[in-house]
Design an enzyme around this catalytic site. Structure first.
Site, PDB file in Angstrom:
ATOM      1  N   HIS A 129       0.845  -1.187   0.000  1.00 19.36           N
ATOM      2  CA  HIS A 129       0.000   0.000   0.000  1.00 19.36           C
ATOM      3  C   HIS A 129       0.878   1.233   0.000  1.00 19.36           C
ATOM      4  CE1 HIS A 129      -3.133   2.846   1.065  1.00 19.36           C
ATOM      5  NE2 HIS A 129      -3.955   1.936   0.555  1.00 19.36           N
ATOM      6  N   ASP A 166      -7.919  -5.446  -0.163  1.00 18.26           N
ATOM      7  CA  ASP A 166      -8.411  -6.142  -1.351  1.00 18.26           C
ATOM      8  C   ASP A 166      -8.068  -7.622  -1.349  1.00 18.26           C
ATOM      9  OD1 ASP A 166      -9.652  -4.018  -2.475  1.00 18.26           O
ATOM     10  OD2 ASP A 166      -7.833  -3.275  -3.431  1.00 18.26           O
TER      11      ASP A 166
HETATM   12  N1  CMC Z   1       4.443  -7.344  -5.071  1.00 15.71           N
HETATM   13  C1  CMC Z   1       5.772  -7.327  -5.203  1.00 15.71           C
HETATM   14  N2  CMC Z   1       6.551  -6.265  -4.960  1.00 15.71           N
HETATM   15  C2  CMC Z   1       5.938  -5.122  -4.601  1.00 15.71           C
HETATM   16  C3  CMC Z   1       4.541  -5.048  -4.463  1.00 15.71           C
HETATM   17  C4  CMC Z   1       3.780  -6.218  -4.696  1.00 15.71           C
HETATM   18  N3  CMC Z   1       2.446  -6.191  -4.570  1.00 15.71           N
HETATM   19  N4  CMC Z   1       4.185  -3.787  -4.096  1.00 15.71           N
HETATM   20  C5  CMC Z   1       5.327  -3.107  -4.017  1.00 15.71           C
HETATM   21  N5  CMC Z   1       6.399  -3.904  -4.317  1.00 15.71           N
HETATM   22  C6  CMC Z   1       7.814  -3.519  -4.273  1.00 15.71           C
HETATM   23  C7  CMC Z   1       8.187  -2.675  -5.486  1.00 15.71           C
HETATM   24  O1  CMC Z   1       8.658  -3.447  -6.560  1.00 15.71           O
HETATM   25  C8  CMC Z   1       9.231  -1.755  -4.929  1.00 15.71           C
HETATM   26  O2  CMC Z   1      10.446  -2.454  -4.885  1.00 15.71           O
HETATM   27  P1  CMC Z   1      11.841  -1.660  -5.052  1.00 15.71           P
HETATM   28  O3  CMC Z   1      11.923  -0.704  -3.905  1.00 15.71           O
HETATM   29  O4  CMC Z   1      12.867  -2.749  -5.004  1.00 15.71           O
HETATM   30  O5  CMC Z   1      11.754  -0.956  -6.377  1.00 15.71           O
HETATM   31  C9  CMC Z   1       8.790  -1.540  -3.463  1.00 15.71           C
HETATM   32  O6  CMC Z   1       7.994  -2.705  -3.135  1.00 15.71           O
HETATM   33  C10 CMC Z   1       7.954  -0.284  -3.261  1.00 15.71           C
HETATM   34  O7  CMC Z   1       6.878  -0.304  -4.202  1.00 15.71           O
HETATM   35  P2  CMC Z   1       6.264   0.992  -4.875  1.00 15.71           P
HETATM   36  O8  CMC Z   1       5.656   0.616  -6.184  1.00 15.71           O
HETATM   37  O9  CMC Z   1       7.258   2.110  -4.868  1.00 15.71           O
HETATM   38  O10 CMC Z   1       5.153   1.359  -3.822  1.00 15.71           O
HETATM   39  P3  CMC Z   1       3.926   2.286  -4.096  1.00 15.71           P
HETATM   40  O11 CMC Z   1       3.619   2.909  -2.790  1.00 15.71           O
HETATM   41  O12 CMC Z   1       4.153   3.195  -5.246  1.00 15.71           O
HETATM   42  O13 CMC Z   1       2.791   1.241  -4.542  1.00 15.71           O
HETATM   43  C11 CMC Z   1       0.884  -0.142  -4.600  1.00 15.71           C
HETATM   44  C12 CMC Z   1       1.715   0.870  -3.776  1.00 15.71           C
HETATM   45  C13 CMC Z   1      -0.394  -0.458  -3.807  1.00 15.71           C
HETATM   46  C14 CMC Z   1       0.487   0.466  -5.943  1.00 15.71           C
HETATM   47  C15 CMC Z   1       1.748  -1.431  -4.806  1.00 15.71           C
HETATM   48  O14 CMC Z   1       2.105  -1.990  -3.553  1.00 15.71           O
HETATM   49  C16 CMC Z   1       1.026  -2.472  -5.662  1.00 15.71           C
HETATM   50  O15 CMC Z   1       1.094  -2.393  -6.883  1.00 15.71           O
HETATM   51  N6  CMC Z   1       0.322  -3.464  -5.002  1.00 15.71           N
HETATM   52  C17 CMC Z   1      -0.471  -4.430  -5.748  1.00 15.71           C
HETATM   53  C18 CMC Z   1      -1.805  -3.824  -6.147  1.00 15.71           C
HETATM   54  C19 CMC Z   1      -2.764  -3.691  -4.981  1.00 15.71           C
HETATM   55  O16 CMC Z   1      -2.963  -4.628  -4.202  1.00 15.71           O
HETATM   56  N7  CMC Z   1      -3.411  -2.502  -4.886  1.00 15.71           N
HETATM   57  C20 CMC Z   1      -4.455  -2.254  -3.887  1.00 15.71           C
HETATM   58  C21 CMC Z   1      -4.116  -1.169  -2.902  1.00 15.71           C
HETATM   59  S1  CMC Z   1      -5.273  -1.172  -1.535  1.00 15.71           S
HETATM   60  C22 CMC Z   1      -6.765  -0.638  -2.233  1.00 15.71           C
HETATM   61  C23 CMC Z   1      -6.729   0.750  -2.757  1.00 15.71           C
HETATM   62  O17 CMC Z   1      -6.426   1.672  -1.988  1.00 15.71           O
HETATM   63  O18 CMC Z   1      -7.047   0.936  -3.946  1.00 15.71           O
END
Ligand code: CMC
Length: 431
Positions: free
Chosen positions: A308, A366
């Site tokens: 998240h 989710d």
């Molecule tokens: N699986 C594997 N690796 C992950 C994941 C994941 N689900 N989420 C983040 N990472 C890794 C990412 O690759 C990055 O690694 P590094 O630092 O080595 O580059 C690190 O963790 C930080 O990730 P980020 O993309 O910079 O984090 P963010 O805050 O931009 O993204 C997110 C948050 C929710 C978009 C992401 O965690 C994600 O894509 N999760 C899967 C989709 C999901 O479940 N979304 C629902 C969110 S809750 C409901 C809502 O509010 O809509």
């Protein structure tokens, strides 16, 4: 306005600029950079707005490190346990919990607005049967501005109020009808003697050929899903609603924009994507292969339902949702279902795995909501529409707050241009 407590000093290109610092009621301070360009001739650069507050708000507070989520100061755990969705809607919209009379009046107003203009059925029927219900919702909600002209004047507080009630009331009917249309069944009209979640379940699962009795445990679980998703401060879809509204667009158009944004798999589409991923994994023995892919930098695969942007400790909504999942699966006797086995094992492994632990990637709301909705009999394509109908009250509360905010301006970010500098046009024969 939040209190000014200090000044930050920025020295750049030989100039020193003093920037006011505001202290909100809770949470980190914010540096006011509104005059930065005028005084120093520079912009800030913040893709994804990870360090930028776009507004002041009194609606929802999140402490991502502590795993806290408050609606108007009340914790989500307490609301999920003691309150119910329509009471939470009142709280989000008006700022305080209603007394008994206010609640009755509010419930009556919502109940009396659940029907859709009959001609809107033509809209549903215009879509292909295999249209995704989110596509139908984006279209139908946008089209509401063409049907309810008496609640599109945003300068009139009464019209704003009517638009809010209409959207909260009609969204379950719209989502249920999008579903009914996709499976070729007749639309089921709302019934005023049912509560909000029961009415929605009935509109989804009843058929004219036989009676449908709503199971109170399922209705309660649906109510909780709605409560847990009701608002989440300035997330992508809410910011979209605010940005669309900042130009003066009517509320139906703004909420339609919010629904479009929610659809993405990184946001509301994650519950559908998560269940599809669990099915793709299929059996417990294949989990390590997918964990390996999630860690691989060259593989775009991510574990859906994990991580998240704000919660870096745990998602407090996930905790409540997990309890609800156990209750519903117990009731329906589907604890042994294969998808669920995969989900449980995946959760266990990911919570112990160094990669997920060090990056603070926990199951989010989710991860569990999809499991409950599937057990209830919803197809995966309905998961995000249910999120959308639950979030409508948050969007509309934030939209109303924005319209009433004297500091509100049209949203207009700047950019760091890295394209070609000005150059002369070249005739086609010389290219
Ligand atoms: N699986 C594997 N690796 C992950 C994941 C994941 N689900 N989420 C983040 N990472 C890794 C990412 O690759 C990055 O690694 P590094 O630092 O080595 O580059 C690190 O963790 C930080 O990730 P980020 O993309 O910079 O984090 P963010 O805050 O931009 O993204 C997110 C948050 C929710 C978009 C992401 O965690 C994600 O894509 N999760 C899967 C989709 C999901 O479940 N979304 C629902 C969110 S809750 C409901 C809502 O509010 O809509």
């Amino acid at each position: 306005m939040a209190e000014t407590t200090a000044k930050a000093t920025l020295s750049i290109h030989g100039k020193t600029v003093e920037l006011p610092v505001y202290s909100p009621k809770v949470g980190p301070d914010g540096v006011d950079i509104r005059k930065l360009y005028a005084e120093a001739g520079v912009f800030t650069y913040d893709p994804g707005f990870t360090s930028t507050a776009s507004c002041e708000s009194t609606i929802t507070y999140i402490d991502g490190d502590a795993g806290v989520l408050l609606y108007r100061g009340y914790s989500i755990d307490e609301l999920a346990e003691k309150s119910h969705f329509l009471e939470v809607c009142y709280l989000l919209l008006y700022g305080e919990l209603p007394n008994a009379e206010q609640l009755e009046d509010f419930e009556l107003r919502v109940t009396r607005h659940t029907m859709l203009h009959e001609q809107m059925q033509g809209f549903f029927r215009g879509f292909r049967r295999d249209a995704h219900p989110m596509a139908v919702m984006v279209g139908v909600v946008g089209a509401m501005s063409a049907f309810y002209h008496d609640s599109t004047d945003i300068s009139d507080p009464w019209q704003r109020e009517v638009a809010a009630i209409r959207m909260i009331a009609k969204m379950p009917t719209i989502a249920a009808w999008a579903y009914k249309y996709s499976i070729g069944q007749p639309f089921v009209y709302p019934r005023n003697d049912l509560d909000y979640p029961s009415n929605f379940l009935r509109m989804c699962f009843a058929v004219p050929a036989e009676d449908y009795e709503v199971n109170p445990i399922l209705a309660r679980a649906m109510d909780r899903i709605m409560t847990l998703h009701a608002d989440h401060e300035q997330n992508a879809s809410t910011s979209t609603v605010r940005l669309a509204g900042s130009s003066g667009a009517n509320p139906f158009a703004c909420i339609s924009a919010g629904i479009a944004c929610l659809w993405g798999p990184a946001h509301g589409g994650a519950n559908q994507a998560c269940l599809e991923m669990l099915r793709e994994i299929g059996t417990v023995d294949r989990i390590p292969e997918f964990i390996k892919r999630a860690k691989d930098k060259d593989d775009p695969f991510r574990l859906m339902g994990f991580g998240h942007r704000v919660y870096k400790n745990f998602d407090p909504r996930a905790k409540v949702m997990k309890e609800s999942a156990d209750e519903v699966l117990g009731l329906l006797g589907v604890e042994d279902n294969e998808t669920l086995q995969v989900a449980k094992e995946l959760e266990r492994i990911a919570l112990e795995d160094e990669y997920f632990v060090s990056k603070k990637l926990y199951p989010n709301v989710d991860f569990y909501s999809g499991i409950i909705l599937e057990a209830m009999g919803f197809p995966t394509s309905m998961f995000t529409p249910i999120f959308a109908l639950s979030r409508t009250v948050g969007w509309i509360s934030q939209w109303k707050e924005m319209i009433a905010d004297p500091n509100q301006k049209i949203g207009r970010p700047r950019q760091l241009y890295i394209g070609a500098p000005q150059r002369p046009y070249v005739e086609v024969e010389h290219r």
